[in-house]
Design an enzyme around this catalytic site. Structure first.
Site, PDB file in Angstrom:
ATOM      1  N   HIS A   1       0.894  -1.181   0.000  1.00 57.98           N
ATOM      2  CA  HIS A   1       0.000   0.000   0.000  1.00 57.98           C
ATOM      3  C   HIS A   1       0.924   1.221   0.000  1.00 57.98           C
ATOM      4  CE1 HIS A   1      -3.503   2.347   0.545  1.00 57.98           C
ATOM      5  NE2 HIS A   1      -3.860   2.025   1.778  1.00 57.98           N
ATOM      6  N   HIS A  28      -2.245  -2.252  -9.828  1.00 57.38           N
ATOM      7  CA  HIS A  28      -3.236  -1.726  -8.896  1.00 57.38           C
ATOM      8  C   HIS A  28      -4.459  -2.626  -8.937  1.00 57.38           C
ATOM      9  CE1 HIS A  28      -5.905   1.099  -6.889  1.00 57.38           C
ATOM     10  NE2 HIS A  28      -4.810   1.674  -6.459  1.00 57.38           N
ATOM     11  N   ASP A  65       2.689   5.563  -6.610  1.00 55.91           N
ATOM     12  CA  ASP A  65       3.952   5.470  -5.874  1.00 55.91           C
ATOM     13  C   ASP A  65       5.184   5.399  -6.766  1.00 55.91           C
ATOM     14  OD1 ASP A  65       2.984   5.534  -3.228  1.00 55.91           O
ATOM     15  OD2 ASP A  65       2.243   3.494  -3.458  1.00 55.91           O
TER      16      ASP A  65
HETATM   17  N1  CMC Z   1       5.025  -6.695 -10.475  1.00 55.77           N
HETATM   18  C1  CMC Z   1       4.941  -7.878 -11.109  1.00 55.77           C
HETATM   19  N2  CMC Z   1       3.800  -8.563 -11.266  1.00 55.77           N
HETATM   20  C2  CMC Z   1       2.702  -8.040 -10.743  1.00 55.77           C
HETATM   21  C3  CMC Z   1       2.705  -6.811 -10.059  1.00 55.77           C
HETATM   22  C4  CMC Z   1       3.917  -6.131  -9.940  1.00 55.77           C
HETATM   23  N3  CMC Z   1       3.978  -4.950  -9.323  1.00 55.77           N
HETATM   24  N4  CMC Z   1       1.451  -6.531  -9.633  1.00 55.77           N
HETATM   25  C5  CMC Z   1       0.695  -7.552 -10.031  1.00 55.77           C
HETATM   26  N5  CMC Z   1       1.448  -8.466 -10.704  1.00 55.77           N
HETATM   27  C6  CMC Z   1       0.975  -9.681 -11.361  1.00 55.77           C
HETATM   28  C7  CMC Z   1       0.735 -10.793 -10.339  1.00 55.77           C
HETATM   29  O1  CMC Z   1       1.875 -11.578 -10.137  1.00 55.77           O
HETATM   30  C8  CMC Z   1      -0.388 -11.543 -10.998  1.00 55.77           C
HETATM   31  O2  CMC Z   1       0.155 -12.324 -12.050  1.00 55.77           O
HETATM   32  P1  CMC Z   1      -0.431 -13.809 -12.331  1.00 55.77           P
HETATM   33  O3  CMC Z   1      -1.816 -13.579 -12.824  1.00 55.77           O
HETATM   34  O4  CMC Z   1       0.495 -14.379 -13.324  1.00 55.77           O
HETATM   35  O5  CMC Z   1      -0.409 -14.508 -10.999  1.00 55.77           O
HETATM   36  C9  CMC Z   1      -1.220 -10.441 -11.667  1.00 55.77           C
HETATM   37  O6  CMC Z   1      -0.280  -9.397 -11.961  1.00 55.77           O
HETATM   38  C10 CMC Z   1      -2.341  -9.902 -10.796  1.00 55.77           C
HETATM   39  O7  CMC Z   1      -1.753  -9.473  -9.565  1.00 55.77           O
HETATM   40  P2  CMC Z   1      -2.460  -9.547  -8.157  1.00 55.77           P
HETATM   41  O8  CMC Z   1      -1.421  -9.660  -7.114  1.00 55.77           O
HETATM   42  O9  CMC Z   1      -3.543 -10.604  -8.177  1.00 55.77           O
HETATM   43  O10 CMC Z   1      -3.169  -8.141  -8.097  1.00 55.77           O
HETATM   44  P3  CMC Z   1      -3.752  -7.454  -6.813  1.00 55.77           P
HETATM   45  O11 CMC Z   1      -4.893  -6.626  -7.284  1.00 55.77           O
HETATM   46  O12 CMC Z   1      -4.029  -8.448  -5.742  1.00 55.77           O
HETATM   47  O13 CMC Z   1      -2.545  -6.531  -6.306  1.00 55.77           O
HETATM   48  C11 CMC Z   1      -1.122  -4.696  -5.946  1.00 55.77           C
HETATM   49  C12 CMC Z   1      -2.481  -5.158  -6.477  1.00 55.77           C
HETATM   50  C13 CMC Z   1      -1.077  -3.172  -5.951  1.00 55.77           C
HETATM   51  C14 CMC Z   1      -0.970  -5.181  -4.488  1.00 55.77           C
HETATM   52  C15 CMC Z   1      -0.010  -5.281  -6.847  1.00 55.77           C
HETATM   53  O14 CMC Z   1      -0.154  -4.821  -8.165  1.00 55.77           O
HETATM   54  C16 CMC Z   1       1.393  -4.985  -6.314  1.00 55.77           C
HETATM   55  O15 CMC Z   1       1.884  -5.710  -5.451  1.00 55.77           O
HETATM   56  N6  CMC Z   1       2.034  -3.868  -6.809  1.00 55.77           N
HETATM   57  C17 CMC Z   1       3.335  -3.484  -6.291  1.00 55.77           C
HETATM   58  C18 CMC Z   1       3.145  -2.716  -4.986  1.00 55.77           C
HETATM   59  C19 CMC Z   1       2.658  -1.313  -5.256  1.00 55.77           C
HETATM   60  O16 CMC Z   1       3.154  -0.595  -6.108  1.00 55.77           O
HETATM   61  N7  CMC Z   1       1.663  -0.905  -4.430  1.00 55.77           N
HETATM   62  C20 CMC Z   1       1.101   0.448  -4.500  1.00 55.77           C
HETATM   63  C21 CMC Z   1      -0.309   0.432  -4.975  1.00 55.77           C
HETATM   64  S1  CMC Z   1      -0.910   2.075  -5.428  1.00 55.77           S
HETATM   65  C22 CMC Z   1      -0.837   2.992  -3.979  1.00 55.77           C
HETATM   66  C23 CMC Z   1      -1.741   2.509  -2.921  1.00 55.77           C
HETATM   67  O17 CMC Z   1      -2.950   2.381  -3.126  1.00 55.77           O
HETATM   68  O18 CMC Z   1      -1.238   2.245  -1.846  1.00 55.77           O
END
Ligand code: CMC
Length: 444
Positions: free
Chosen positions: A283, A322, A379
Protein backbone atom coordinates in the site's frame (compact mmCIF):
# COMPACT_ATOMS: atom_id res chain seq x y z
CA UNK A 1 -35.51 -12.73 -2.07
CA UNK A 2 -38.25 -15.11 -3.05
CA UNK A 3 -38.12 -18.81 -3.63
CA UNK A 4 -39.40 -19.96 -7.05
CA UNK A 5 -40.85 -23.28 -7.96
CA UNK A 6 -39.30 -25.15 -10.82
CA UNK A 7 -41.45 -25.87 -13.86
CA UNK A 8 -42.31 -29.49 -14.56
CA UNK A 9 -39.88 -29.83 -17.47
CA UNK A 10 -37.04 -28.62 -15.22
CA UNK A 11 -36.81 -25.19 -16.86
CA UNK A 12 -37.01 -22.08 -14.68
CA UNK A 13 -39.50 -19.33 -15.39
CA UNK A 14 -37.60 -16.08 -15.68
CA UNK A 15 -38.91 -12.54 -15.73
CA UNK A 16 -36.93 -10.78 -18.38
CA UNK A 17 -36.27 -7.10 -17.80
CA UNK A 18 -36.74 -7.24 -14.02
CA UNK A 19 -33.95 -6.11 -11.69
CA UNK A 20 -33.36 -9.53 -10.28
CA UNK A 21 -31.26 -12.60 -10.62
CA UNK A 22 -32.70 -16.08 -10.76
CA UNK A 23 -30.46 -18.59 -9.09
CA UNK A 24 -31.03 -22.31 -9.40
CA UNK A 25 -29.49 -24.42 -6.69
CA UNK A 26 -28.58 -27.61 -8.50
CA UNK A 27 -28.15 -29.38 -5.16
CA UNK A 28 -31.90 -29.12 -4.51
CA UNK A 29 -33.35 -28.08 -7.85
CA UNK A 30 -34.93 -25.02 -6.20
CA UNK A 31 -34.77 -21.58 -7.80
CA UNK A 32 -34.67 -18.20 -6.12
CA UNK A 33 -35.11 -14.61 -7.24
CA UNK A 34 -32.54 -12.24 -5.79
CA UNK A 35 -32.91 -8.47 -6.17
CA UNK A 36 -30.20 -6.64 -8.12
CA UNK A 37 -29.57 -3.06 -7.02
CA UNK A 38 -26.77 -0.88 -8.40
CA UNK A 39 -25.21 -3.92 -10.02
CA UNK A 40 -24.97 -5.82 -6.74
CA UNK A 41 -26.83 -8.56 -4.93
CA UNK A 42 -27.07 -8.58 -1.15
CA UNK A 43 -24.85 -11.31 0.20
CA UNK A 44 -27.35 -11.94 3.00
CA UNK A 45 -30.08 -12.74 0.44
CA UNK A 46 -28.10 -15.84 -0.43
CA UNK A 47 -28.41 -17.13 3.12
CA UNK A 48 -31.91 -18.42 2.33
CA UNK A 49 -30.44 -20.86 -0.15
CA UNK A 50 -30.17 -24.05 1.87
CA UNK A 51 -29.98 -27.75 1.16
CA UNK A 52 -32.14 -28.50 4.22
CA UNK A 53 -33.32 -26.82 7.42
CA UNK A 54 -30.06 -27.60 9.23
CA UNK A 55 -27.92 -26.00 6.51
CA UNK A 56 -26.51 -22.57 7.56
CA UNK A 57 -27.25 -21.15 4.10
CA UNK A 58 -25.11 -19.99 1.21
CA UNK A 59 -22.29 -17.47 1.79
CA UNK A 60 -19.97 -15.71 -0.62
CA UNK A 61 -16.21 -16.33 -0.44
CA UNK A 62 -14.08 -13.33 -1.41
CA UNK A 63 -10.50 -13.23 -0.07
CA UNK A 64 -9.14 -9.69 -0.36
CA UNK A 65 -12.68 -8.37 -1.04
CA UNK A 66 -11.93 -8.34 -4.76
CA UNK A 67 -15.62 -8.31 -5.73
CA UNK A 68 -17.48 -7.16 -2.64
CA UNK A 69 -18.94 -3.67 -2.12
CA UNK A 70 -18.73 -3.02 1.63
CA UNK A 71 -20.60 0.29 1.69
CA UNK A 72 -22.34 2.96 -0.34
CA UNK A 73 -20.15 6.01 -0.77
CA UNK A 74 -20.51 9.40 -2.44
CA UNK A 75 -16.92 10.56 -1.85
CA UNK A 76 -14.64 9.19 -4.55
CA UNK A 77 -15.35 7.69 -7.94
CA UNK A 78 -12.81 5.53 -9.78
CA UNK A 79 -13.17 3.96 -13.21
CA UNK A 80 -10.19 1.63 -13.19
CA UNK A 81 -10.57 0.57 -16.81
CA UNK A 82 -10.51 4.14 -18.10
CA UNK A 83 -8.10 5.55 -15.51
CA UNK A 84 -10.59 8.09 -14.09
CA UNK A 85 -10.48 9.46 -10.54
CA UNK A 86 -12.99 12.01 -9.25
CA UNK A 87 -13.66 13.44 -5.80
CA UNK A 88 -17.31 14.37 -5.27
CA UNK A 89 -17.52 14.19 -9.06
CA UNK A 90 -14.67 16.62 -9.79
CA UNK A 91 -11.81 15.11 -11.87
CA UNK A 92 -8.49 14.85 -10.06
CA UNK A 93 -6.79 16.74 -12.91
CA UNK A 94 -8.95 19.83 -12.26
CA UNK A 95 -8.43 19.64 -8.51
CA UNK A 96 -4.65 19.46 -8.91
CA UNK A 97 -4.63 22.38 -11.30
CA UNK A 98 -7.16 24.70 -9.67
CA UNK A 99 -7.64 23.75 -6.03
CA UNK A 100 -5.57 23.46 -2.87
CA UNK A 101 -5.12 20.55 -0.50
CA UNK A 102 -7.17 22.15 2.28
CA UNK A 103 -9.97 22.98 -0.16
CA UNK A 104 -9.96 19.34 -1.33
CA UNK A 105 -10.03 18.24 2.32
CA UNK A 106 -13.14 20.43 2.75
CA UNK A 107 -14.68 19.02 -0.43
CA UNK A 108 -14.14 15.44 0.71
CA UNK A 109 -15.57 16.06 4.16
CA UNK A 110 -18.44 18.43 3.46
CA UNK A 111 -19.44 17.11 0.04
CA UNK A 112 -19.15 20.37 -1.93
CA UNK A 113 -16.62 23.07 -2.69
CA UNK A 114 -16.57 25.81 -0.01
CA UNK A 115 -17.54 29.43 -0.55
CA UNK A 116 -14.78 31.97 0.00
CA UNK A 117 -15.87 32.54 3.62
CA UNK A 118 -16.24 28.84 4.33
CA UNK A 119 -12.78 28.15 2.98
CA UNK A 120 -11.22 31.00 4.97
CA UNK A 121 -12.88 29.72 8.14
CA UNK A 122 -11.78 26.12 7.43
CA UNK A 123 -8.18 27.15 6.77
CA UNK A 124 -8.24 29.25 9.96
CA UNK A 125 -9.50 26.32 12.02
CA UNK A 126 -6.92 23.89 10.64
CA UNK A 127 -4.12 26.42 11.02
CA UNK A 128 -5.04 27.05 14.66
CA UNK A 129 -5.07 23.39 15.65
CA UNK A 130 -1.58 22.47 14.47
CA UNK A 131 0.05 22.53 17.91
CA UNK A 132 0.24 19.31 19.89
CA UNK A 133 0.31 18.82 23.64
CA UNK A 134 3.83 19.21 25.04
CA UNK A 135 3.67 15.69 26.46
CA UNK A 136 3.66 14.40 22.88
CA UNK A 137 7.26 15.60 22.60
CA UNK A 138 8.20 13.54 25.66
CA UNK A 139 6.34 10.61 24.21
CA UNK A 140 8.23 10.99 20.90
CA UNK A 141 11.53 11.14 22.75
CA UNK A 142 10.88 7.67 24.07
CA UNK A 143 11.39 6.17 20.61
CA UNK A 144 14.77 4.78 19.60
CA UNK A 145 16.89 7.17 17.53
CA UNK A 146 16.38 5.01 14.42
CA UNK A 147 12.64 4.44 14.86
CA UNK A 148 10.75 4.37 11.58
CA UNK A 149 8.76 7.65 11.31
CA UNK A 150 5.71 5.74 10.12
CA UNK A 151 5.75 3.60 13.26
CA UNK A 152 6.05 6.78 15.31
CA UNK A 153 3.15 8.37 13.44
CA UNK A 154 1.02 5.28 13.93
CA UNK A 155 1.64 5.32 17.68
CA UNK A 156 1.20 9.07 18.09
CA UNK A 157 -2.06 9.28 16.11
CA UNK A 158 -3.42 6.51 18.34
CA UNK A 159 -2.11 8.36 21.39
CA UNK A 160 -4.13 11.48 20.45
CA UNK A 161 -7.22 9.63 21.66
CA UNK A 162 -5.80 9.81 25.19
CA UNK A 163 -5.28 13.58 24.89
CA UNK A 164 -8.82 14.14 23.57
CA UNK A 165 -10.97 11.54 25.38
CA UNK A 166 -14.09 13.57 24.52
CA UNK A 167 -13.65 12.40 20.90
CA UNK A 168 -15.10 9.06 22.04
CA UNK A 169 -18.48 10.81 21.99
CA UNK A 170 -18.87 9.93 18.33
CA UNK A 171 -22.59 10.79 18.20
CA UNK A 172 -21.82 14.43 19.00
CA UNK A 173 -21.57 16.36 15.74
CA UNK A 174 -19.24 19.01 17.21
CA UNK A 175 -16.84 16.39 18.56
CA UNK A 176 -16.74 14.72 15.16
CA UNK A 177 -16.00 18.05 13.50
CA UNK A 178 -13.28 19.18 15.88
CA UNK A 179 -11.62 15.78 15.67
CA UNK A 180 -11.54 16.07 11.88
CA UNK A 181 -9.92 19.51 12.15
CA UNK A 182 -7.44 18.29 14.76
CA UNK A 183 -6.37 15.29 12.73
CA UNK A 184 -5.85 17.26 9.51
CA UNK A 185 -3.98 19.94 11.49
CA UNK A 186 -1.85 17.73 13.74
CA UNK A 187 -0.81 14.83 11.51
CA UNK A 188 1.80 17.04 9.72
CA UNK A 189 3.13 18.17 13.13
CA UNK A 190 3.42 14.57 14.33
CA UNK A 191 5.00 13.56 11.02
CA UNK A 192 7.55 16.38 11.18
CA UNK A 193 8.37 15.60 14.83
CA UNK A 194 8.94 11.95 13.85
CA UNK A 195 11.25 13.06 11.02
CA UNK A 196 13.25 15.43 13.27
CA UNK A 197 13.52 12.75 15.93
CA UNK A 198 15.06 10.35 13.42
CA UNK A 199 17.73 12.98 12.68
CA UNK A 200 18.29 13.84 16.34
CA UNK A 201 17.21 17.41 15.64
CA UNK A 202 15.02 19.64 17.86
CA UNK A 203 11.35 19.77 17.00
CA UNK A 204 10.11 22.87 15.19
CA UNK A 205 6.79 24.33 16.32
CA UNK A 206 4.14 25.15 13.73
CA UNK A 207 4.24 28.60 12.12
CA UNK A 208 0.71 29.90 11.62
CA UNK A 209 1.86 32.57 9.14
CA UNK A 210 2.71 29.91 6.59
CA UNK A 211 0.51 27.84 4.30
CA UNK A 212 -0.30 24.23 5.20
CA UNK A 213 2.58 22.89 3.10
CA UNK A 214 4.86 25.85 3.81
CA UNK A 215 4.45 25.23 7.54
CA UNK A 216 5.13 21.53 7.04
CA UNK A 217 8.36 22.32 5.14
CA UNK A 218 9.30 24.70 7.97
CA UNK A 219 8.70 22.00 10.60
CA UNK A 220 10.88 19.63 8.56
CA UNK A 221 13.76 21.85 7.55
CA UNK A 222 13.96 25.02 9.68
CA UNK A 223 17.35 25.41 11.32
CA UNK A 224 18.64 28.51 13.13
CA UNK A 225 17.00 31.11 10.90
CA UNK A 226 14.35 33.19 12.74
CA UNK A 227 11.79 32.64 9.99
CA UNK A 228 11.73 29.80 7.46
CA UNK A 229 10.85 30.88 3.94
CA UNK A 230 9.56 27.96 1.91
CA UNK A 231 10.30 27.77 -1.82
CA UNK A 232 6.88 28.43 -3.41
CA UNK A 233 7.59 25.82 -6.11
CA UNK A 234 8.11 23.16 -3.45
CA UNK A 235 5.07 24.37 -1.51
CA UNK A 236 2.96 24.01 -4.65
CA UNK A 237 4.42 20.61 -5.62
CA UNK A 238 3.81 19.26 -2.12
CA UNK A 239 0.27 20.63 -2.16
CA UNK A 240 -0.40 18.78 -5.42
CA UNK A 241 1.11 15.58 -4.00
CA UNK A 242 -1.15 15.82 -0.95
CA UNK A 243 -4.20 16.38 -3.21
CA UNK A 244 -3.23 13.30 -5.25
CA UNK A 245 -3.17 11.17 -2.10
CA UNK A 246 -6.27 12.68 -0.47
CA UNK A 247 -8.66 9.77 -0.97
CA UNK A 248 -8.97 6.63 -3.02
CA UNK A 249 -12.27 5.03 -1.99
CA UNK A 250 -12.21 1.62 -0.29
CA UNK A 251 -8.46 0.91 -0.34
CA UNK A 252 -6.74 -1.12 2.38
CA UNK A 253 -6.27 1.76 4.83
CA UNK A 254 -9.70 3.36 4.29
CA UNK A 255 -11.27 -0.07 4.71
CA UNK A 256 -9.23 -0.46 7.93
CA UNK A 257 -10.57 2.88 9.22
CA UNK A 258 -14.13 1.80 8.48
CA UNK A 259 -13.73 -1.71 9.91
CA UNK A 260 -12.14 -0.48 13.13
CA UNK A 261 -14.45 2.56 13.31
CA UNK A 262 -17.50 0.30 12.99
CA UNK A 263 -16.77 -0.88 16.54
CA UNK A 264 -17.66 2.72 17.58
CA UNK A 265 -14.14 3.35 18.83
CA UNK A 266 -12.99 7.01 18.80
CA UNK A 267 -11.85 8.37 15.41
CA UNK A 268 -8.19 8.79 16.44
CA UNK A 269 -7.97 5.05 17.04
CA UNK A 270 -9.81 4.30 13.80
CA UNK A 271 -7.44 6.58 11.83
CA UNK A 272 -4.44 4.95 13.55
CA UNK A 273 -5.68 1.69 12.00
CA UNK A 274 -5.57 3.45 8.63
CA UNK A 275 -1.99 4.57 9.26
CA UNK A 276 -1.09 0.95 10.05
CA UNK A 277 -2.67 -0.26 6.81
CA UNK A 278 -0.81 2.36 4.83
CA UNK A 279 2.53 1.34 6.37
CA UNK A 280 2.63 -1.92 4.38
CA UNK A 281 4.78 -2.20 1.22
CA UNK A 282 1.83 -3.23 -0.94
CA UNK A 283 0.00 0.00 0.00
CA UNK A 284 1.62 3.32 0.99
CA UNK A 285 4.94 1.69 1.80
CA UNK A 286 5.37 1.05 -1.92
CA UNK A 287 6.88 4.53 -2.39
CA UNK A 288 9.83 3.53 -0.19
CA UNK A 289 10.07 0.16 -1.92
CA UNK A 290 10.24 1.89 -5.33
CA UNK A 291 13.19 4.02 -4.30
CA UNK A 292 15.03 1.03 -2.84
CA UNK A 293 14.29 -0.89 -6.05
CA UNK A 294 15.64 1.92 -8.26
CA UNK A 295 18.76 2.16 -6.09
CA UNK A 296 19.25 -1.60 -6.37
CA UNK A 297 18.87 -1.57 -10.16
CA UNK A 298 21.55 1.11 -10.11
CA UNK A 299 21.92 1.64 -13.84
CA UNK A 300 19.80 1.63 -16.99
CA UNK A 301 21.86 -1.32 -18.27
CA UNK A 302 20.60 -3.53 -15.45
CA UNK A 303 16.91 -3.01 -16.28
CA UNK A 304 16.45 -6.07 -18.58
CA UNK A 305 17.93 -8.41 -15.97
CA UNK A 306 15.82 -6.87 -13.25
CA UNK A 307 12.62 -7.23 -15.28
CA UNK A 308 13.50 -10.82 -16.08
CA UNK A 309 13.68 -11.45 -12.32
CA UNK A 310 10.21 -9.94 -11.94
CA UNK A 311 8.84 -12.10 -14.76
CA UNK A 312 10.43 -15.19 -13.21
CA UNK A 313 8.43 -14.41 -10.10
CA UNK A 314 11.44 -13.58 -7.91
CA UNK A 315 10.11 -10.14 -7.03
CA UNK A 316 7.54 -7.45 -7.90
CA UNK A 317 7.99 -4.33 -9.94
CA UNK A 318 7.14 -1.90 -7.16
CA UNK A 319 5.07 1.14 -8.11
CA UNK A 320 3.34 -0.90 -10.81
CA UNK A 321 -0.07 -2.52 -10.77
CA UNK A 322 -3.24 -1.73 -8.90
CA UNK A 323 -6.27 -3.62 -7.73
CA UNK A 324 -8.64 -1.17 -9.41
CA UNK A 325 -6.69 0.57 -12.18
CA UNK A 326 -6.22 -1.55 -15.26
CA UNK A 327 -4.92 1.50 -17.06
CA UNK A 328 -2.40 4.25 -16.29
CA UNK A 329 -3.08 5.55 -12.77
CA UNK A 330 -4.13 9.19 -13.40
CA UNK A 331 -2.24 10.22 -10.27
CA UNK A 332 1.02 8.82 -11.67
CA UNK A 333 0.55 10.88 -14.83
CA UNK A 334 0.16 14.10 -12.79
CA UNK A 335 3.09 13.31 -10.47
CA UNK A 336 5.33 12.60 -13.44
CA UNK A 337 4.74 16.17 -14.66
CA UNK A 338 5.85 17.58 -11.31
CA UNK A 339 9.08 15.60 -10.96
CA UNK A 340 10.97 17.89 -13.35
CA UNK A 341 9.67 21.04 -11.62
CA UNK A 342 10.86 19.83 -8.23
CA UNK A 343 14.25 18.77 -9.54
CA UNK A 344 14.61 22.21 -11.07
CA UNK A 345 13.63 23.92 -7.81
CA UNK A 346 16.05 21.86 -5.72
CA UNK A 347 18.78 21.99 -8.35
CA UNK A 348 19.50 18.34 -7.62
CA UNK A 349 19.87 16.06 -10.63
CA UNK A 350 18.34 12.63 -10.00
CA UNK A 351 20.17 9.69 -11.55
CA UNK A 352 17.30 7.51 -10.36
CA UNK A 353 14.79 9.43 -12.48
CA UNK A 354 16.51 8.24 -15.65
CA UNK A 355 16.31 4.65 -14.42
CA UNK A 356 12.62 5.10 -13.55
CA UNK A 357 11.78 6.52 -16.96
CA UNK A 358 13.59 3.70 -18.76
CA UNK A 359 12.12 1.08 -16.46
CA UNK A 360 8.62 2.36 -17.24
CA UNK A 361 9.33 2.31 -20.99
CA UNK A 362 10.66 -1.25 -20.88
CA UNK A 363 7.73 -2.51 -18.78
CA UNK A 364 5.10 -0.83 -20.95
CA UNK A 365 6.69 -2.50 -23.94
CA UNK A 366 6.68 -5.96 -22.40
CA UNK A 367 3.89 -8.48 -22.92
CA UNK A 368 4.15 -9.71 -19.30
CA UNK A 369 3.10 -6.31 -17.97
CA UNK A 370 0.72 -5.26 -20.73
CA UNK A 371 -1.20 -8.56 -20.70
CA UNK A 372 -1.73 -8.18 -16.95
CA UNK A 373 -2.63 -4.50 -17.37
CA UNK A 374 0.17 -3.40 -15.05
CA UNK A 375 0.85 0.33 -15.31
CA UNK A 376 2.67 2.81 -13.05
CA UNK A 377 0.70 3.74 -9.94
CA UNK A 378 0.88 6.80 -7.68
CA UNK A 379 3.95 5.47 -5.87
CA UNK A 380 6.15 5.02 -8.92
CA UNK A 381 7.33 8.63 -9.16
CA UNK A 382 6.34 10.15 -5.79
CA UNK A 383 9.48 8.87 -4.02
CA UNK A 384 11.69 10.68 -6.52
CA UNK A 385 10.03 13.97 -5.58
CA UNK A 386 10.44 13.32 -1.87
CA UNK A 387 14.04 12.31 -2.38
CA UNK A 388 14.72 15.53 -4.29
CA UNK A 389 13.22 17.44 -1.35
CA UNK A 390 15.79 15.77 0.92
CA UNK A 391 13.21 13.68 2.71
CA UNK A 392 14.72 10.35 3.78
CA UNK A 393 13.12 7.22 2.31
CA UNK A 394 11.83 6.03 5.70
CA UNK A 395 9.66 9.14 5.88
CA UNK A 396 8.04 8.78 2.41
CA UNK A 397 5.03 6.86 3.65
CA UNK A 398 4.47 9.50 6.29
CA UNK A 399 4.03 12.00 3.44
CA UNK A 400 1.36 9.74 1.94
CA UNK A 401 -0.34 9.57 5.36
CA UNK A 402 -0.60 13.37 5.62
CA UNK A 403 -2.26 13.46 2.21
CA UNK A 404 -4.61 10.59 3.01
CA UNK A 405 -5.80 11.88 6.40
CA UNK A 406 -8.77 13.92 5.04
CA UNK A 407 -9.86 10.87 3.05
CA UNK A 408 -9.78 8.61 6.11
CA UNK A 409 -11.81 11.15 8.03
CA UNK A 410 -14.32 11.61 5.20
CA UNK A 411 -14.76 7.83 4.99
CA UNK A 412 -15.26 7.64 8.76
CA UNK A 413 -17.72 10.59 8.77
CA UNK A 414 -19.73 9.04 5.96
CA UNK A 415 -19.80 5.71 7.77
CA UNK A 416 -21.10 7.42 10.91
CA UNK A 417 -24.11 8.73 8.93
CA UNK A 418 -24.80 5.38 7.31
CA UNK A 419 -28.16 3.98 8.41
CA UNK A 420 -27.01 0.51 7.43
CA UNK A 421 -23.87 0.69 9.60
CA UNK A 422 -23.13 -2.52 11.44
CA UNK A 423 -19.98 -3.65 13.17
CA UNK A 424 -17.71 -5.21 10.53
CA UNK A 425 -17.56 -8.90 11.13
CA UNK A 426 -16.74 -11.14 8.15
CA UNK A 427 -17.54 -14.82 8.00
CA UNK A 428 -15.06 -17.63 7.42
CA UNK A 429 -14.94 -21.11 5.99
CA UNK A 430 -13.67 -23.18 8.89
CA UNK A 431 -11.08 -25.73 7.75
CA UNK A 432 -9.75 -27.02 11.07
CA UNK A 433 -10.60 -30.09 13.13
CA UNK A 434 -13.73 -30.35 15.31
CA UNK A 435 -14.52 -31.68 18.79
CA UNK A 436 -11.03 -32.92 19.50
CA UNK A 437 -10.34 -34.11 23.06
CA UNK A 438 -7.72 -32.27 25.07
CA UNK A 439 -4.61 -34.43 25.46
CA UNK A 440 -2.84 -34.19 28.84
CA UNK A 441 0.79 -33.10 28.62
CA UNK A 442 2.22 -36.50 29.66
CA UNK A 443 0.32 -38.25 26.86
CA UNK A 444 1.52 -36.03 23.97
N1 CMC B 1 5.02 -6.69 -10.48
C1 CMC B 1 4.94 -7.88 -11.11
N2 CMC B 1 3.80 -8.56 -11.27
C2 CMC B 1 2.70 -8.04 -10.74
C3 CMC B 1 2.70 -6.81 -10.06
C4 CMC B 1 3.92 -6.13 -9.94
N3 CMC B 1 3.98 -4.95 -9.32
N4 CMC B 1 1.45 -6.53 -9.63
C5 CMC B 1 0.70 -7.55 -10.03
N5 CMC B 1 1.45 -8.47 -10.70
C6 CMC B 1 0.98 -9.68 -11.36
C7 CMC B 1 0.73 -10.79 -10.34
O1 CMC B 1 1.87 -11.58 -10.14
C8 CMC B 1 -0.39 -11.54 -11.00
O2 CMC B 1 0.16 -12.32 -12.05
P1 CMC B 1 -0.43 -13.81 -12.33
O3 CMC B 1 -1.82 -13.58 -12.82
O4 CMC B 1 0.50 -14.38 -13.32
O5 CMC B 1 -0.41 -14.51 -11.00
C9 CMC B 1 -1.22 -10.44 -11.67
O6 CMC B 1 -0.28 -9.40 -11.96
C10 CMC B 1 -2.34 -9.90 -10.80
O7 CMC B 1 -1.75 -9.47 -9.57
P2 CMC B 1 -2.46 -9.55 -8.16
O8 CMC B 1 -1.42 -9.66 -7.11
O9 CMC B 1 -3.54 -10.60 -8.18
O10 CMC B 1 -3.17 -8.14 -8.10
P3 CMC B 1 -3.75 -7.45 -6.81
O11 CMC B 1 -4.89 -6.63 -7.28
O12 CMC B 1 -4.03 -8.45 -5.74
O13 CMC B 1 -2.54 -6.53 -6.31
C11 CMC B 1 -1.12 -4.70 -5.95
C12 CMC B 1 -2.48 -5.16 -6.48
C13 CMC B 1 -1.08 -3.17 -5.95
C14 CMC B 1 -0.97 -5.18 -4.49
C15 CMC B 1 -0.01 -5.28 -6.85
O14 CMC B 1 -0.15 -4.82 -8.16
C16 CMC B 1 1.39 -4.99 -6.31
O15 CMC B 1 1.88 -5.71 -5.45
N6 CMC B 1 2.03 -3.87 -6.81
C17 CMC B 1 3.34 -3.48 -6.29
C18 CMC B 1 3.15 -2.72 -4.99
C19 CMC B 1 2.66 -1.31 -5.26
O16 CMC B 1 3.15 -0.59 -6.11
N7 CMC B 1 1.66 -0.90 -4.43
C20 CMC B 1 1.10 0.45 -4.50
C21 CMC B 1 -0.31 0.43 -4.98
S1 CMC B 1 -0.91 2.07 -5.43
C22 CMC B 1 -0.84 2.99 -3.98
C23 CMC B 1 -1.74 2.51 -2.92
O17 CMC B 1 -2.95 2.38 -3.13
O18 CMC B 1 -1.24 2.25 -1.85
Amino acid sequence: MTEKSQSVDGGVETEQGSDSLTITDNRTGKSYDVEVNDGTVRALDLRQIKTDDDDFGLMTYDPGFTNTASCRSAITYIDGEKGILEHRGIPIEQLCEKSTFLEVAYLLNFGALPTEDQLADWVYQVTHHTYVHENIKDFMNGFRHDANPMGMLLASVGALSTFYPEAADIDDEWQRHVTAVRLIAKVPTLAAFAYRHSLGMPYVYPDNDLSYTGNFLSMLFKMAEPKYEPDPRLEKALDVLFILHADHEQNCSAAAVRVVGSSRVDPYSAVAAGVAGLYGPLHGGANVAVLRMLQRIGSVDNIPDFLQGVKDGNERLMGFGHRVYKNYDPRARIIRKHVDEVLEATGKPSPLLQIAIELEKHALDDEYFTSRKLYPNVDFYSGLIYEAMNIPADAFTVMFAIGRTPGWIAQWMEMMQDEELKIARPRQIYTGPRTVDYVPMNER
